[in-house]
Design an enzyme around this catalytic site. Sequence first.
Site, mmCIF file in Angstrom:
data_model
loop_
_atom_site.group_PDB
_atom_site.id
_atom_site.type_symbol
_atom_site.label_atom_id
_atom_site.label_comp_id
_atom_site.label_asym_id
_atom_site.label_seq_id
_atom_site.Cartn_x
_atom_site.Cartn_y
_atom_site.Cartn_z
ATOM 1 N N ASP A 56 9.292 2.517 -1.131
ATOM 2 C CA ASP A 56 8.336 3.190 -0.248
ATOM 3 C C ASP A 56 8.660 2.765 1.186
ATOM 4 O O ASP A 56 8.238 1.701 1.635
ATOM 5 C CB ASP A 56 6.901 2.810 -0.633
ATOM 6 C CG ASP A 56 5.899 3.438 0.308
ATOM 7 O OD1 ASP A 56 4.675 3.347 0.036
ATOM 8 O OD2 ASP A 56 6.310 4.021 1.328
ATOM 9 N N TYR A 92 0.863 -1.192 0.000
ATOM 10 C CA TYR A 92 0.000 0.000 0.000
ATOM 11 C C TYR A 92 0.886 1.225 0.000
ATOM 12 O O TYR A 92 1.873 1.280 0.755
ATOM 13 C CB TYR A 92 -0.902 0.003 1.241
ATOM 14 C CG TYR A 92 -1.753 1.244 1.393
ATOM 15 C CD1 TYR A 92 -1.507 2.149 2.432
ATOM 16 C CD2 TYR A 92 -2.802 1.531 0.524
ATOM 17 C CE1 TYR A 92 -2.289 3.284 2.590
ATOM 18 C CE2 TYR A 92 -3.591 2.655 0.682
ATOM 19 C CZ TYR A 92 -3.336 3.529 1.711
ATOM 20 O OH TYR A 92 -4.103 4.658 1.871
ATOM 21 N N LYS A 119 5.569 9.073 8.365
ATOM 22 C CA LYS A 119 5.398 8.524 9.716
ATOM 23 C C LYS A 119 6.490 8.969 10.696
ATOM 24 O O LYS A 119 6.460 10.089 11.206
ATOM 25 C CB LYS A 119 5.281 6.999 9.629
ATOM 26 C CG LYS A 119 4.009 6.551 8.865
ATOM 27 C CD LYS A 119 3.836 5.046 8.871
ATOM 28 C CE LYS A 119 2.784 4.621 7.873
ATOM 29 N NZ LYS A 119 1.428 4.578 8.415
#
Length: 427
Positions: free
Chosen positions: A239, A144, A267
Amino acid sequence: MERKRSSELWQAANRVLAGGVNSPVRAFKGVGGDPFFAVSGKGAYVTDADGNALIDYVLSWGPLILGHAHPHVVEAVIRAMEKGSSFGIPTENEIRLAEKIIAHYPSMEKVRLVNSGTEATMSAIRLARGYTGRDLLIKVEGCYHGHADALLVKAGSGLTTLGVPTSPGVPAPYASCTLTMPFNDLAAARALFREHGDRIAAIIVEPVAGNMGVVPPAEGYLQGLRQLTRESGALLIFDEVMCGFRVALGGAQARYGVTADLTVLGKVIGGGLPVGAYGGPAAIMDLLSPTGPVYQAGTLSGNPLATAAGIATLEALEQPGVFESIAKKTGDLCAGLWALARSAGVPVFQTHVGTMACLFFSTNPVRNYADALQADTQRYARFFWTMLDSGIYLAPSQFEAMFLSAAHGDVEIEKTLDAARKAFASC
Ligand code: KE4
């Protein structure tokens, strides 16, 4: 466990917020039941609206590697706020955060700060297409990368056919420029390059998958993707929004010794405030506006509060021994959970990489998304609720990660294992 006030808030939320939430996974659809509402966090604990203090292994889906409300981060954000929340003019903290990122990710000569992981991956893909002059993107099933149109795609009829949308609202032509392949399958990657090689702009991959549960790369997999992209002129985009600063201080690139062309972060680098970033060699990054023709912009990108939180987080994380201590505690917890599952006769397949882990309720190894989908999600859900009623908050989905922080100590590990002993016996 009493959740009366959370239930009242959940009713109110569903009257005014789409689905009652501002991000779908928070609605607990992956485990059934209604979510609790958080009111505060401190260290390893989050306290819900009914006053229940829960040991938190979600940590806002990864960012809070120091735990909730770490004093160094709180102080930095307060100091920044007192000077003003946003300027839309360059500020020194943007330089400082970029310098810290580059110090840990030498493949990134230059960085662009944005406001989310989605924004960062979307922009990195546009940059890769602009740099190569090619249109096709390869993504990995089960990875994702946020909700940009090009990424809400699943495999077409055959492995090498162009992608089809996974969500209404994504025009078929947008999806058709994305190809998909299974994780940890170099033969599938080679087939795509044989079929489409000189049209492929990039591969984007979570080098340690965290959105199908945690699944590490197979031996040689990342090196194989690196070779395929280098031979074909496509870019390799890692990613590391989730695994960055979590699988090693230098992320997957440091852990596995494979250098990406573009790296996406998020994050942890925001310490709980909205930050995303992407970066790579200056030769690629200088193609970005205003020095180059590839456009990308953002009103609050590099925001003073968010960069202050990110800098403070990385300052604390890079202190000698901090990261290693979190990783060791993660290993201790995993070993304890695995032993308890075994003694309860509950089949689990466990993965652990650095400070993130996953307990698959599966009789088989999990090497890719198809394997992960075989997990017993009902049993996971029963385990989740028993743990929550014992004061342990795990990810409300089998297909997410368990995160630890610097604030998780032996007391929290022992409490978690005590709760797990009971939960394995009843799930
Ligand atoms: P955001 O746009 O949510 O900041 O980042 C998207 C993203 C990109 N890349 C990876 C590897 C990610 O894990 C994410 C977001 N992760 C999810 C949890 N698996 C965020 C939680 C949510 O969607 O609410």
